[in-house]
Structures are given as C-alpha cells and as structure tokens.
Design a protein around this motif. Structure first.
Motif, PDB file in Angstrom:
ATOM      1  N   PRO A  78      45.626  52.212 100.788  1.00  0.00           N
ATOM      2  CA  PRO A  78      46.473  51.507 101.757  1.00  0.00           C
ATOM      3  C   PRO A  78      46.255  50.000 101.669  1.00  0.00           C
ATOM      4  CG  PRO A  78      44.542  52.341 102.839  1.00  0.00           C
ATOM      5  CD  PRO A  78      44.439  52.792 101.411  1.00  0.00           C
ATOM      6  N   ARG A  79      47.066  49.246 102.385  1.00  0.00           N
ATOM      7  CA  ARG A  79      46.889  47.804 102.484  1.00  0.00           C
ATOM      8  C   ARG A  79      45.481  47.508 102.995  1.00  0.00           C
ATOM      9  NH1 ARG A  79      50.861  43.909 104.779  1.00  0.00           N
ATOM     10  NH2 ARG A  79      52.101  45.740 105.255  1.00  0.00           N
ATOM     11  N   GLY A  80      44.856  46.474 102.435  1.00  0.00           N
ATOM     12  CA  GLY A  80      43.549  46.066 102.927  1.00  0.00           C
ATOM     13  C   GLY A  80      42.387  46.818 102.314  1.00  0.00           C
ATOM     14  N   ALA A  81      42.645  47.626 101.280  1.00  0.00           N
ATOM     15  CA  ALA A  81      41.541  48.325 100.634  1.00  0.00           C
ATOM     16  C   ALA A  81      40.594  47.300 100.023  1.00  0.00           C
ATOM     17  CB  ALA A  81      42.078  49.256  99.550  1.00  0.00           C
ATOM     18  N   SER A  82      39.307  47.611 100.007  1.00  0.00           N
ATOM     19  CA  SER A  82      38.338  46.643  99.492  1.00  0.00           C
ATOM     20  C   SER A  82      38.300  46.697  97.961  1.00  0.00           C
ATOM     21  CB  SER A  82      36.954  46.959 100.042  1.00  0.00           C
ATOM     22  OG  SER A  82      36.493  48.151  99.447  1.00  0.00           O
ATOM     23  N   VAL A  83      37.775  45.599  97.383  1.00  0.00           N
ATOM     24  CA  VAL A  83      37.637  45.529  95.935  1.00  0.00           C
ATOM     25  C   VAL A  83      36.766  46.681  95.441  1.00  0.00           C
ATOM     26  CG1 VAL A  83      36.614  44.178  94.062  1.00  0.00           C
ATOM     27  CG2 VAL A  83      38.041  43.058  95.779  1.00  0.00           C
ATOM     28  N   GLU A  84      35.718  46.993  96.210  1.00  0.00           N
ATOM     29  CA  GLU A  84      34.818  48.072  95.803  1.00  0.00           C
ATOM     30  C   GLU A  84      35.572  49.404  95.702  1.00  0.00           C
ATOM     31  OE1 GLU A  84      34.054  45.805  98.158  1.00  0.00           O
ATOM     32  OE2 GLU A  84      32.725  44.680  96.817  1.00  0.00           O
ATOM     33  N   GLU A  85      36.426  49.643  96.708  1.00  0.00           N
ATOM     34  CA  GLU A  85      37.188  50.893  96.681  1.00  0.00           C
ATOM     35  C   GLU A  85      38.087  50.967  95.448  1.00  0.00           C
ATOM     36  OE1 GLU A  85      38.674  52.363 100.877  1.00  0.00           O
ATOM     37  OE2 GLU A  85      38.554  50.173 100.873  1.00  0.00           O
ATOM     38  N   MET A  86      38.714  49.822  95.172  1.00  0.00           N
ATOM     39  CA  MET A  86      39.622  49.798  94.013  1.00  0.00           C
ATOM     40  C   MET A  86      38.872  50.097  92.724  1.00  0.00           C
ATOM     41  SD  MET A  86      42.086  46.522  94.604  1.00  0.00           S
ATOM     42  CE  MET A  86      42.004  45.696  96.173  1.00  0.00           C
ATOM     43  N   ILE A  87      37.748  49.385  92.513  1.00  0.00           N
ATOM     44  CA  ILE A  87      37.005  49.565  91.264  1.00  0.00           C
ATOM     45  C   ILE A  87      36.524  51.000  91.141  1.00  0.00           C
ATOM     46  CG2 ILE A  87      34.885  48.948  90.053  1.00  0.00           C
ATOM     47  CD1 ILE A  87      35.245  46.114  91.030  1.00  0.00           C
TER      48      ILE A  87
END
Lengths: 483, 315
Positions: free
Chosen positions: A211-220
């Motif tokens: 969702p919007r606002g996901a953290s960089v850590e979550e993305m990686i």
C-alpha cells in the motif's frame, strides 16, 4: 475510481524460460501504480504484454472501453532533427487541403506542452532540448492521443534530482486529471513519494502488493526475499598482489573519483542501480571511453587513457554489456570470433597462422562446451548463453591478467550461467582476477569476494560478499549522496 | 562423384558463377564468334582494368566502407606517370613508381579523412573523386600524354596467348585472395566491417587499419590506371570516368555486402568477368551502346536480387 486496465493470470515463456508466471495486475483511474522488482524479474516483459508487443501464452489483458495505453520507454522514440511541434504530432500532423497546417500545429503544441508544464518554443528542434525536456515531449505526445493509461519505464534513470522532482510533480498532476499511471523505477525513495500502491515482481511472479507509505525495508524484503543456494559455486581463496588498480577515475558529469582494486585470485563485484555509472567506469578503465582524471594500473603498469590496445597488451580484457553490439561479429563464424583478440599475436610477418587459430578455437569451444555445429557456424545462430561463452572465450585465449565482465549473464539461461561462473572460478584459480559488474544482486553476492557499490557515479561503499545481504547492498545503492 | 559435389559446392558458394556460365553459354549460342580464343582473351583484357579496381574496392567494401574515388585516382596516377616521363624526363620505371605512389597517397588521404577526420567514407571519397579528377586535368593541361614504354608494355602480349593485362589481373586476384584470407589486415577487414565496435574492443587498431585499407585501394586503382593507359599507350584526362561504379558493381555482383563483413576475391573476379562478358557479348550482338547500359543495369539488379534470395533460402 474506475478501473482502466486489468490483466489476469498473465503467463509468458521465452524459449523455455518462464518470464511471467500467472501475474495479475490492474490500473485504476487517478492512481500511480508502481511496478517494482529486480532486473530480470519480469517488469519489462509485463509492460510489453500490457502494450500488446508480446502476446501472453495464457491469461488476458482487458482495457476498459475507449481507454488507450501509452508507454514511455527509456529509449525515447522521437526524431531529434524535427521541431518539438512536429514531434508531438509525428505521423499525424494537422492538415488542411493536404498541407500541414503549421499555425494550428503550433497552437495545439503550446496547449499540450502546457499540460506537462514545458515552456519551450514549439519550433525549437528537439535535439536542442535536454533529456528531461525530451521526455516531457514524449509524455505530452502520449497525452494528446488521449492515453488513459500511461506507463513510464524507468524514466528517472536518466534524470537529475531536480528533473526527477519536476517529473514527479507532473505525474501527480496527471493523476489528478484522472490518468492511470504505471511507474517503473529502482529508486525506492521515489516510490515512497508518489506511489498509491506497488506491485512487486520476483522471478516472473507477483509476490505482493504494497500500500501507499510502505517502508523501504518492506519493499526490499519483498523484492529480493530469496535465499542463495549453490546456484553460485564460488571457490574463494586468499588474494595475491594487486592486478588492477583504478585510482580516482573521474569523467566530469558521469562518474567521480572512483577507486577500485582487484587482486590476483579475486572476484570484485560492482553493484549499483542502472545509471549509477558502473559500465561507464569499466569502459573508461579499459580505454574504450575517455576519462578526465585519475589513472588505471594493470600489474603495476600505468595505462595510457583511451587506448584499448595498450590495455589489452597490459593484460586487461572486457566482456561488454552489449553482447551483439560490442562483443561479437555476427557476420563471422564461431571460430573467427574466438580468434578476435589473439589475431595479432597469431600473426607472423603479416600472415595469420590460421591453422593454429583454428586449433585453439576448437580447444576453447570444447572446453567451454559451446553448443555449435562446428567452428564454421555463424555466431548469430547460437543461443544467448553460447554467444556469451564465445565472447568470454576469445578473451580466455589471450589469457588476460584481469577480465572485466559487464552483465555477463544477462539473458543467459540458468545452466549456462553456472558454466560461466565456473569459468570465473577457473580464472581466479589460475591467479587471474575478475571484475564483475552485475545488476543481478544474488549473482554479485554469490560470485564476488568483495562488493563495490556505486550510486550516482560514485563509490557508495564496499562490502565483503560473505555474510552480506541483498538489503545491505540495496541500501547503499539507493542512498542519496549529497551534492 | 567427388568432382560433381565439389562443382556444386563451388556453384552454391559463388552465386554469380552460375550467372556467368549461363551468360557464356547463351552468348556462344547467339554469337558464334564469342567463343573464339581471340575473343575470350579480349574479354579477359577488357575485364582486367575493372577487376583490379574492384579488388581494391573489395578491401574497402568488406571493411564496411566505400571508395568512390578509384576511377579518378586511376586516371591521376597514370597521368602522373606519363607526365613524369614525357614532361619531366624521368626514366620510365621511376615514372611508373611515382604514378603508383600517387595512388597510395590519394588512398592515404581518403583513409585519414575517414578514420581520423571521421568523415563518412562516401563523402571523403566523393571529395577525392573530384580532387583527383581535377588534378589530372591540371597536370595534363587537358590533353592526353604519351606513357613511358614500361607502361605501354602493360598493354602488350607476353606471348600470343598471354596478354599482360590478363596476367596482371590474375596476379592481383591471387594477391587479393591472399590478403583477405591469410593476412592480419585481411582478417581485420572482415572484423571491422562486421562490427567496428567489437573490433575496437578486441584490441584492433581500427583507425590504422582503415588507413591501410584505403591506401591499398589507392594502390590498386593506380595499377588499374596504368593498365588502362598501357592499352592506349597514353594517359587521358578523361580516362576511367565512372569506373568506380563498375568496380562497386563487380564487387556486389560477386556477393559482397555493402554493409560490410562479407565478400571474397573470387566473387569480385567473377563480377568483373560478368560485366566484361556482357559488354563484349552485347557488342558482338550489335546491341546499341544505349541499350547496353540498360541491360547492364538490369543484370546488376538481378544478380544481387538472386544472391539475396539464395542466401535467404539457405538460412
């Protein structure tokens, strides 16, 4: 929000390799939907399926009634010698009695350019605009054709920070106008600024929607979440003396103060995002391009800049990123291609020892297990992996001290990949060294001894390969270096 | 058995050879005098000038370039040779050497413009076409000059059945085949024509090689110019006008690709023979020179068309 596009269960195979595996994807009016994933995860293939360039093997893509889709590729599809207005209406200029209506074309152009906030005279030749402005022209052209869905494939890779800011603003405006945007980027901070949601692809599968606002850590974590097994059969050993020393290499505006050392028996990986300057640095070190300051030493001997022959003589080799464009002579045979680098040393009194060349080529072709009907087969008929083995083979025959591999396994199937890794092991076991430029993070971590991470034309940091995670490499690669 | 297989291989490797044979058979039926020994020797002599020019052009075309200046350079070289002997009074052999050196210098200038000046080959050699022709007129003051004996002998017969031009053509054919297949320069031509960037990144000095390639083309043009002047025993200011197009046609009929990387000496020889046979045969058949041009144009297009189709079918 109205749904503009829906893809369901899209599967696409290329000669056996699964590029997309049951991917679902949809775009709604007035949103920015980011497509996120490593290189080779299937983003470009998905875009091409959405755009109708590739037909999916199974699954379907449905556009809402009357909605058009336009793709802005990284390589722009404009004509530099024509004016901005002519480019905007390329192939469909406004006409009156069969004659191009210049006045109307200029009027319409101004209105369109206004929509993307580009204040240039539409009579300006396109080539006089900067790359960012050219991109805006391309976007404006897509808008004129009433694109309901606009796909932007890594548009920011070639932009400066301020240009990127401007592009993101325009994207937000277009979103407010009800356009559905698909945005591909490797810069995670941009995603945090603009994304309404992000679909993450990994190995051709959709592994989650953030969702919007996901953290960089979550993305990686979603992007790379995969363990490295024996896909990477690296045999590490104690490094010897320094064989390649790149010291403070700078090309103004392209890369700055890059220093890299590679020792005998070592594989040094160079990681970074596309556009971080990795290829530019290794090409300059090899003498293929110029540099402004710094120097390069091979085996303790300083190389003259911009002199490929001197680099080759000193024992440096380069397997370039663009295999077909720069590595191979497609009109020639496998044997001829294998003999390219050794052509000079096999010459006595101007005459090439063709028997000796053939013999060596035959030996190398069998050692590398190149799948070919014979040395006389034209190299263009080989598969990508076998072509790459030929490019590496021509250098191995010259026995360089240091071999630079630039994206050596791109477009290469898994079996051939491991064979290429074994070649790397063989080189380092023989006391040679390898500089491995790769966008494939598991490969860099799996095959290197040390990893140099580049960002924005600079060395952002260095990591030991053993024990380093992909997150750590990515964190360095996406970091913003203060100007 | 083996000979028939070999014959088939030779034919399939040289698409133009089949065309040449068809042409020879057709002409010998239509014009009985065509097959006489004397006439066939004539064909060889007529082919010689274009063939030698075309061998030089083969180097350039294989390496992905083009040389439009060879006709003018041939004329200039012959003119410098004739002027050195008749006007400056130099001994014949020295005059001949000066003429050949003129061709090499013109080629080097072409090569320097292309490799160091980064001019497109088409433009650089188009400029040389004009410059060399102009210099020919300047040197000759617009009138033909007699050639020294050593040059005139190039137009004579060594024995009744061995005209010197034929011999020179065969020697240069052998030389071209040797350079292309066996020497570093020759192999580099294929690599540069096939993929210049790959050549550069494999450590080949592309600029130096181009210099050599255009110099060779200039030298071959000079030899062709001497042959032509030898046959007429004089060097003319308007000699060899338009020959560059015949040379390119011969190379292309012989199966070379104008985009580079492909081409062989044997193909070029056949291409030059096709042109000469056609001209000679049409003369025998008393076809008007106006129609001859039309026929030759059609044959060039057909030859390359057939070659393209043949390649496509084998791929």
């Amino acid at each position: 929000m109205a749904e503009l596009l829906r893809a369901t269960g899209v599967t696409k195979r290329f000669t056996g390799a699964l590029a997309l595996d049951g991917v679902d994807f949809d775009v709604r009016s007035g949103e920015v939907h980011v497509l996120l994933g490593e290189n080779g995860a299937g983003k470009s293939t998905l875009v091409k399926v959405l755009a109708g360039v590739h037909r999916p093997d199974s699954g379907e893509v449905v556009l809402a009634d009357g909605v058009r889709l336009a793709v802005i590729y990284q390589e722009l599809t404009l004509v530099p010698e024509l004016s901005v207005a002519e480019n905007l209406f390329l192939g469909r200029p406004p006409r009156r009695f069969g004659v191009v209506d210049q006045a109307r074309m200029r009027r319409d152009a101004v209105a369109l350019l206004d929509r993307v906030g580009l204040a240039v005279d539409p009579r300006t030749k396109l080539k006089h605009l900067g790359i960012a402005q050219q991109q805006m022209v391309e976007i404006a052209r897509a808008l004129d054709q009433d694109a309901g869905v606009l796909v932007l494939d890594e548009p920011t890779a070639v932009l400066t920070d301020t240009e990127t800011d401007r592009l993101l603003e325009i994207m937000a405006e277009l979103r407010d106008q009800g356009v559905g945007l698909v945005f591909i980027t490797h810069h995670l901070d941009e995603i945090r600024r603009i994304a309404d949601r992000s679909t993450v692809l990994r190995d051709g599968r959709s592994v989650g929607v953030l969702p919007r606002g996901a953290s960089v850590e979550e993305m990686i974590e979603l992007m790379v979440g995969r363990s490295i097994s024996e896909q990477y059969p690296r045999h590490r050993q104690d490094p010897g003396e320094v064989l390649l020393k790149i010291d403070g290499l700078t090309r103004n505006g392209v890369f700055q103060d890059v220093s890299i050392e590679v020792r005998a028996g070592e594989v040094v990986g160079v990681a970074g995002l596309v556009g971080a300057g990795r290829t530019e640095v290794v090409r300059a070190a090899f003498g293929a391009d110029r540099y402004d300051s710094g120097h390069v030493e091979v085996g303790g001997k300083r190389l003259a800049g911009g002199d490929v022959q001197a680099a080759v003589r000193a024992g440096l080799g380069l397997v370039p990123e663009d295999r077909k464009g720069q590595g191979l002579v497609l009109t020639s045979s496998v044997g001829e291609n294998l003999g390219l680098v050794t052509l000079g040393s096999a010459t006595r009194f101007g005459v090439v020892d063709r028997g000796g060349q053939r013999e060596k080529a035959a030996g190398m072709a069998s050692a590398l297990r190149v799948k070919t009907s014979g040395l006389g087969q034209e190299v263009r008929e080989l598969s990508g992996g076998n072509q790459q083995k030929v490019v590496i083979g021509k250098w191995l025959l010259a026995d360089p001290k240091v071999l630079v591999l630039d994206e050596p396994t791109r477009g290469v199937d898994v079996g051939a990949k491991v064979e290429i890794y074994e070649l790397v092991n063989r080189m380092t076991a023989a006391g040679r060294a390898v500089l491995l430029v790769s966008s494939d993070l598991p490969e860099v971590i799996g095959m290197s001894d040390r990893i140099v991470v580049m960002a924005h034309g600079r060395v952002a940091g260095e990591l030991p390969a053993v024990g380093t995670t992909q997150d750590q490499v990515m964190a360095l690669a996406v970091q913003e270096i203060p100007a | 058995m083996t000979t028939s297989i070999n014959a088939r291989k030779v034919l399939s490797d040289n698409g133009a050879l089949g065309g040449l044979l068809v042409l020879v058979v057709a002409l010998s039926v239509l014009a009985p005098s065509f097959l006489s020994t004397q006439n066939l020797l004539n064909v060889g002599v007529q082919a010689a000038v274009v063939a030698v020019l075309a061998f030089g052009s083969t180097f350039v075309i294989v390496s992905g370039g083009i040389d439009l200046s060879v006709g003018s350079v041939a004329a200039l070289s012959a003119m410098v040779g004739a002027w050195s002997s008749t006007e400056a009074g130099l001994p014949g052999p020295l005059a001949l050497l000066l003429g050949l050196a003129t061709g090499v210098v013109a080629g080097l200038v072409n090569g320097a413009l292309v490799s160091y000046g980064r001019l497109p080959a088409f433009i650089a050699t188009l400029a040389m076409l004009s410059v060399a022709r102009g210099l020919t007129l300047v040197v000759s003051q617009g009138t033909p000059l007699a050639t020294p004996d050593v040059v005139s002998e190039l137009g004579s017969n060594l024995t009744p059945f061995l005209p010197v031009p034929l011999l020179v053509m065969l020697v240069f054919f052998g030389l071209t085949a040797f350079v292309l297949t066996r020497t570093y320069q020759g192999r580099a031509m294929y690599v540069i024509g096939g993929n210049e960037e790959a050549a550069r990144l494999s450590g080949i000095d592309v600029r130096k090689q181009k210099l050599v390639i255009y110099a060779l083309s200039g030298l071959f043009a000079a030899v062709a110019g001497m042959l032509l002047a030898g046959r007429l025993a004089s060097a003319g200011p308007q000699a060899a006008v338009g020959y560059e197009l015949d040379a390119i046609a011969a190379v292309v009929i012989g199966g070379a690709s104008l985009s580079g990387g492909v081409g062989r000496a044997s193909g070029t020889l056949i291409g030059a023979l096709v042109l000469a046979v056609l001209r000679n045969g049409l003369n025998q058949l008393q076809v008007s020179p106006f129609w001859q041009q039309v026929v030759i144009g059609v044959v060039i297009a057909l030859a390359v068309l057939l070659d393209t189709l043949r390649r496509r079918s084998t791929r």
